[in-house]
Structures are given as structure tokens and as C-alpha cells.
Scaffold this motif. Sequence first.
Motif, PDB file in Angstrom:
ATOM      1  N   ALA A  50      31.515   9.908 -10.877  1.00 27.13           N
ATOM      2  CA  ALA A  50      31.469   9.969  -9.273  1.00 27.13           C
ATOM      3  C   ALA A  50      31.937  11.285  -8.638  1.00 27.13           C
ATOM      4  O   ALA A  50      31.201  12.509  -8.249  1.00 27.13           O
ATOM      5  CB  ALA A  50      32.380   8.723  -9.131  1.00 27.13           C
ATOM      6  N   GLU A  51      33.683  11.988  -9.149  1.00 28.87           N
ATOM      7  CA  GLU A  51      34.009  13.216  -8.556  1.00 28.87           C
ATOM      8  C   GLU A  51      33.282  13.713  -9.726  1.00 28.87           C
ATOM      9  O   GLU A  51      32.888  15.491  -9.551  1.00 28.87           O
ATOM     10  CB  GLU A  51      34.860  13.169  -8.984  1.00 28.87           C
ATOM     11  CG  GLU A  51      36.175  11.989  -8.499  1.00 28.87           C
ATOM     12  CD  GLU A  51      35.779  11.966  -6.565  1.00 28.87           C
ATOM     13  OE1 GLU A  51      35.621  13.087  -6.551  1.00 28.87           O
ATOM     14  OE2 GLU A  51      35.485  11.177  -6.261  1.00 28.87           O
ATOM     15  N   ARG A  52      33.136  13.822 -10.682  1.00 27.99           N
ATOM     16  CA  ARG A  52      32.421  14.466 -12.176  1.00 27.99           C
ATOM     17  C   ARG A  52      30.934  14.572 -11.125  1.00 27.99           C
ATOM     18  O   ARG A  52      30.498  16.467 -11.013  1.00 27.99           O
ATOM     19  CB  ARG A  52      31.716  14.285 -12.760  1.00 27.99           C
ATOM     20  CG  ARG A  52      31.681  15.549 -14.558  1.00 27.99           C
ATOM     21  CD  ARG A  52      31.079  14.872 -15.802  1.00 27.99           C
ATOM     22  NE  ARG A  52      32.275  14.038 -15.676  1.00 27.99           N
ATOM     23  CZ  ARG A  52      31.506  12.281 -16.673  1.00 27.99           C
ATOM     24  NH1 ARG A  52      30.994  12.190 -16.888  1.00 27.99           N
ATOM     25  NH2 ARG A  52      33.011  11.702 -16.994  1.00 27.99           N
ATOM     26  N   ARG A  53      29.889  14.590 -10.728  1.00 26.50           N
ATOM     27  CA  ARG A  53      28.962  14.250  -9.965  1.00 26.50           C
ATOM     28  C   ARG A  53      28.730  15.539  -8.296  1.00 26.50           C
ATOM     29  O   ARG A  53      28.405  16.105  -8.259  1.00 26.50           O
ATOM     30  CB  ARG A  53      27.774  13.067  -9.223  1.00 26.50           C
ATOM     31  CG  ARG A  53      27.733  12.584 -11.199  1.00 26.50           C
ATOM     32  CD  ARG A  53      26.589  11.782 -10.797  1.00 26.50           C
ATOM     33  NE  ARG A  53      27.218  10.479  -9.680  1.00 26.50           N
ATOM     34  CZ  ARG A  53      27.732   9.230 -10.445  1.00 26.50           C
ATOM     35  NH1 ARG A  53      27.553   9.165 -10.898  1.00 26.50           N
ATOM     36  NH2 ARG A  53      28.431   8.355  -9.527  1.00 26.50           N
ATOM     37  N   ARG A  54      30.024  15.337  -8.204  1.00 21.11           N
ATOM     38  CA  ARG A  54      30.704  16.268  -6.591  1.00 21.11           C
ATOM     39  C   ARG A  54      30.738  17.719  -6.641  1.00 21.11           C
ATOM     40  O   ARG A  54      31.364  17.875  -5.806  1.00 21.11           O
ATOM     41  CB  ARG A  54      31.802  14.847  -6.141  1.00 21.11           C
ATOM     42  CG  ARG A  54      30.598  13.378  -5.140  1.00 21.11           C
ATOM     43  CD  ARG A  54      32.014  13.206  -4.072  1.00 21.11           C
ATOM     44  NE  ARG A  54      31.386  11.749  -4.283  1.00 21.11           N
ATOM     45  CZ  ARG A  54      31.953  10.102  -4.250  1.00 21.11           C
ATOM     46  NH1 ARG A  54      33.299  10.724  -4.939  1.00 21.11           N
ATOM     47  NH2 ARG A  54      31.842   9.110  -4.276  1.00 21.11           N
ATOM     48  N   ALA A  55      31.551  17.318  -7.898  1.00 20.38           N
ATOM     49  CA  ALA A  55      32.559  18.592  -8.440  1.00 20.38           C
ATOM     50  C   ALA A  55      31.423  19.872  -8.049  1.00 20.38           C
ATOM     51  O   ALA A  55      30.448  20.202  -8.372  1.00 20.38           O
ATOM     52  CB  ALA A  55      32.859  18.506  -9.712  1.00 20.38           C
ATOM     53  N   GLY A  56      32.098  20.675  -6.931  1.00 21.38           N
ATOM     54  CA  GLY A  56      31.299  22.345  -6.433  1.00 21.38           C
ATOM     55  C   GLY A  56      31.684  22.960  -7.908  1.00 21.38           C
ATOM     56  O   GLY A  56      32.176  23.218  -8.789  1.00 21.38           O
ATOM     57  N   ALA A  57      31.322  24.082  -7.474  1.00 19.89           N
ATOM     58  CA  ALA A  57      30.996  25.203  -8.603  1.00 19.89           C
ATOM     59  C   ALA A  57      32.408  25.622  -8.677  1.00 19.89           C
ATOM     60  O   ALA A  57      32.750  26.010  -9.982  1.00 19.89           O
ATOM     61  CB  ALA A  57      30.056  26.990  -7.988  1.00 19.89           C
ATOM     62  N   ALA A  58      33.151  25.597  -7.618  1.00 16.68           N
ATOM     63  CA  ALA A  58      34.954  26.462  -7.376  1.00 16.68           C
ATOM     64  C   ALA A  58      35.665  25.141  -8.741  1.00 16.68           C
ATOM     65  O   ALA A  58      36.133  26.072  -8.984  1.00 16.68           O
ATOM     66  CB  ALA A  58      35.175  26.558  -6.093  1.00 16.68           C
ATOM     67  N   VAL A  59      35.489  24.350  -8.683  1.00 19.78           N
ATOM     68  CA  VAL A  59      35.643  23.281  -9.727  1.00 19.78           C
ATOM     69  C   VAL A  59      35.358  23.221 -10.509  1.00 19.78           C
ATOM     70  O   VAL A  59      36.763  23.292 -11.187  1.00 19.78           O
ATOM     71  CB  VAL A  59      35.886  21.579  -8.627  1.00 19.78           C
ATOM     72  CG1 VAL A  59      36.199  20.341  -9.529  1.00 19.78           C
ATOM     73  CG2 VAL A  59      36.726  21.308  -7.310  1.00 19.78           C
ATOM     74  N   LYS A  60      34.350  22.924 -10.641  1.00 16.30           N
ATOM     75  CA  LYS A  60      34.229  23.631 -12.468  1.00 16.30           C
ATOM     76  C   LYS A  60      34.716  24.397 -13.157  1.00 16.30           C
ATOM     77  O   LYS A  60      34.828  24.354 -14.126  1.00 16.30           O
ATOM     78  CB  LYS A  60      32.580  23.571 -12.366  1.00 16.30           C
ATOM     79  CG  LYS A  60      31.678  21.821 -12.035  1.00 16.30           C
ATOM     80  CD  LYS A  60      30.314  22.428 -12.126  1.00 16.30           C
ATOM     81  CE  LYS A  60      29.130  20.942 -11.656  1.00 16.30           C
ATOM     82  NZ  LYS A  60      27.949  21.439 -11.500  1.00 16.30           N
ATOM     83  N   LEU A  61      34.706  25.406 -12.204  1.00 16.18           N
ATOM     84  CA  LEU A  61      35.263  26.516 -12.854  1.00 16.18           C
ATOM     85  C   LEU A  61      37.040  26.797 -13.376  1.00 16.18           C
ATOM     86  O   LEU A  61      37.273  26.968 -13.932  1.00 16.18           O
ATOM     87  CB  LEU A  61      34.363  27.593 -12.109  1.00 16.18           C
ATOM     88  CG  LEU A  61      35.330  29.402 -12.236  1.00 16.18           C
ATOM     89  CD1 LEU A  61      34.927  29.573 -13.667  1.00 16.18           C
ATOM     90  CD2 LEU A  61      34.934  30.247 -11.481  1.00 16.18           C
ATOM     91  N   GLY A  89      37.546  30.016  -2.316  1.00 17.13           N
ATOM     92  CA  GLY A  89      38.000  28.624  -3.071  1.00 17.13           C
ATOM     93  C   GLY A  89      36.530  28.103  -2.709  1.00 17.13           C
ATOM     94  O   GLY A  89      35.682  28.603  -3.646  1.00 17.13           O
ATOM     95  N   GLU A  90      36.550  27.109  -2.245  1.00 17.00           N
ATOM     96  CA  GLU A  90      34.993  26.189  -2.164  1.00 17.00           C
ATOM     97  C   GLU A  90      33.943  26.518  -0.950  1.00 17.00           C
ATOM     98  O   GLU A  90      34.353  26.508  -0.009  1.00 17.00           O
ATOM     99  CB  GLU A  90      35.176  25.029  -1.776  1.00 17.00           C
ATOM    100  CG  GLU A  90      35.317  24.466  -3.120  1.00 17.00           C
ATOM    101  CD  GLU A  90      33.866  24.091  -3.584  1.00 17.00           C
ATOM    102  OE1 GLU A  90      32.813  24.465  -3.530  1.00 17.00           O
ATOM    103  OE2 GLU A  90      33.275  23.554  -4.628  1.00 17.00           O
ATOM    104  N   GLY A  91      33.491  28.592  -0.972  1.00 11.78           N
ATOM    105  CA  GLY A  91      32.631  28.667  -0.424  1.00 11.78           C
ATOM    106  C   GLY A  91      31.281  27.752  -0.473  1.00 11.78           C
ATOM    107  O   GLY A  91      31.159  28.224   0.910  1.00 11.78           O
ATOM    108  N   ALA A  92      30.559  27.333  -1.076  1.00  8.73           N
ATOM    109  CA  ALA A  92      29.402  26.675  -1.139  1.00  8.73           C
ATOM    110  C   ALA A  92      30.071  25.131  -0.205  1.00  8.73           C
ATOM    111  O   ALA A  92      29.261  25.030   0.387  1.00  8.73           O
ATOM    112  CB  ALA A  92      29.088  26.267  -2.506  1.00  8.73           C
ATOM    113  N   ASN A  93      30.721  24.524  -0.422  1.00  5.45           N
ATOM    114  CA  ASN A  93      30.667  23.575   0.851  1.00  5.45           C
ATOM    115  C   ASN A  93      31.345  24.350   2.291  1.00  5.45           C
ATOM    116  O   ASN A  93      30.801  23.441   3.489  1.00  5.45           O
ATOM    117  CB  ASN A  93      32.008  22.494   0.537  1.00  5.45           C
ATOM    118  CG  ASN A  93      31.736  21.310  -1.175  1.00  5.45           C
ATOM    119  OD1 ASN A  93      30.781  21.024  -0.510  1.00  5.45           O
ATOM    120  ND2 ASN A  93      32.481  21.676  -1.587  1.00  5.45           N
TER     121      ASN A  93
END
Length: 266
Positions: A50-61, A89-93
Motif C-alpha cells: 500500500a505504501e509502495r503504491r503511494r510513494a512519490g518520486a522523491a521517496v522512490k529516489l 522535497g516532495e514537490g509533486a504532493n
Amino acid sequence: MTALKVWVQGIGLLGPGLDSWASARDVMRGVQAHATAPTVLLPPARLPPAERRRAGAAVKLALAVADAAVAQAQVDPSLLATVFTSSSGEGANCHALCETLATPTPMVSPTRFTNSVHNAAAGCWHIAVASRASSTSLCAFDGSFGAGLIEAVTSVRLSGQPVLLVASDSPYPEPLHTARPLPDHFGTALLLTPEPSSQSLAQLVVTLDASPSELSTCDDPSLESLRHAVPAARALPLLAALARPRAKQRIVLDYLPRLRVQIDLA
């Protein structure tokens, strides 16, 4: 600032045309020219589905380079204190929240808000590795890598324990991108320890430099362009030095307008 000595045990790297530290070492050494290509971000394997699906680019990187450094150092990540540094940081969110707040019904998703904060990547990492060790998340605009390095080496010397430094930046969506253009994702991680081991890659002696010393640059024009374009990529001269088997090298990196970070590497 007193000179602070640490040892590098592991390195993570991911950016345009730089798929990993192992595959990019010839580029860092200058043996092979840098060929830019879009950064590929994979879902973080450590996170629950569930967290993997929610992870944005900044977290993945950030999690990708953290994982790589820990794997090379062969250490237990649950025991590691961390320093996460990013200018963006998390610009997309952040963008998505701003869009929602501009609608007639500004109902913000709690999950979206949780993943928008500056320490989102650090939180995901510590949850994923079940770590209760200390963590610092910081930002210093274009000097964010230098600030993170100072924080990490200071923590290593004060605590006498290893620290994982993670520096990463991801592009903003429009219209923020026009105001702060970052061409692609770039991240790096260093596992730093207070004492050497048989696996140590290099010794770093870090000090602050108030003299007008010239900043270290990259010999490869493409890497130099990347260094200028992405704040986290200010680490590239240090990474290039780590890739070269020389006895002694001095690197000077961005920090504050009248203060730089000097690194003597052996």
C-alpha cells in the motif's frame, strides 16, 4: 569549525545516465563520457504494497540510493541514524495540495498531506527498516548537500556511531518548475562511520572554508551541466574523487554564499 574525520563505507547513486554507483564509476573516473538519459525510479521494495503504491518520486529516489549505500556497506539499516537533505522535497504532493486548496471544495487528503512534508522520505525509510534511530531532515537551497554533509559528519563525531547521509532532488510540476527548474531526478547516499574498517572506501576530513576558494567542478561537460542544474548534484566532484584511486585530493563544495565545505580525501 574543527576538522571532522569520517570514513565512507557505502555509496548510492541514481540520476540521469547514472543508474548506480557501480555502473557509473567509469563515468566518474573520466574513463567514459557521461551520456544523459531520463532517471528511472522503481517502486521501493522495502515498503509494504500500500505504501509502495503511494510513494512519490522523491521517496522512490531517496530510498533507492539509501538502499544502495547500505547494501554496499553491508550494515543493518535498522541501527542507522540518518540525515536526509533536499532543496526540493516532495514537490509533486505540494503542487497537488495547492491545486486542491484552490478548488471550491478544498478537502485535503490526509495521505496526501502526510506524503507532502519535507521529512516524508526519512519517515518512509525509518518505517521500512524498522529503525528508531535519530533522523534529521534539512534544506539549505542550493547548499543543501553541503549542509547535509556537515550535519552528518558532526553527528558521526558526536555520537561515535555510523550515519547514513541521503541527498536528493526531484523536479517540480508546472508552474513551480518555471520558478525552480530542475531538469531531472538526482540522488546520492553516503554511509559514514567514525572509524575505518576493511571495507572503507575513503577517509574524509571535512572543514568549513571562509576563503574565496574556487569550487570544485566536473571535467565532463555533461556532468558539470548536471552539477549546476540540480542542488543534490553538487556532490558530483566528491563522487568523482571517491571513484579515482589517488592518494590525496581536496574538494570544495557549495554551502553558504560566504562559506564553503572543504573536503580532504585520502
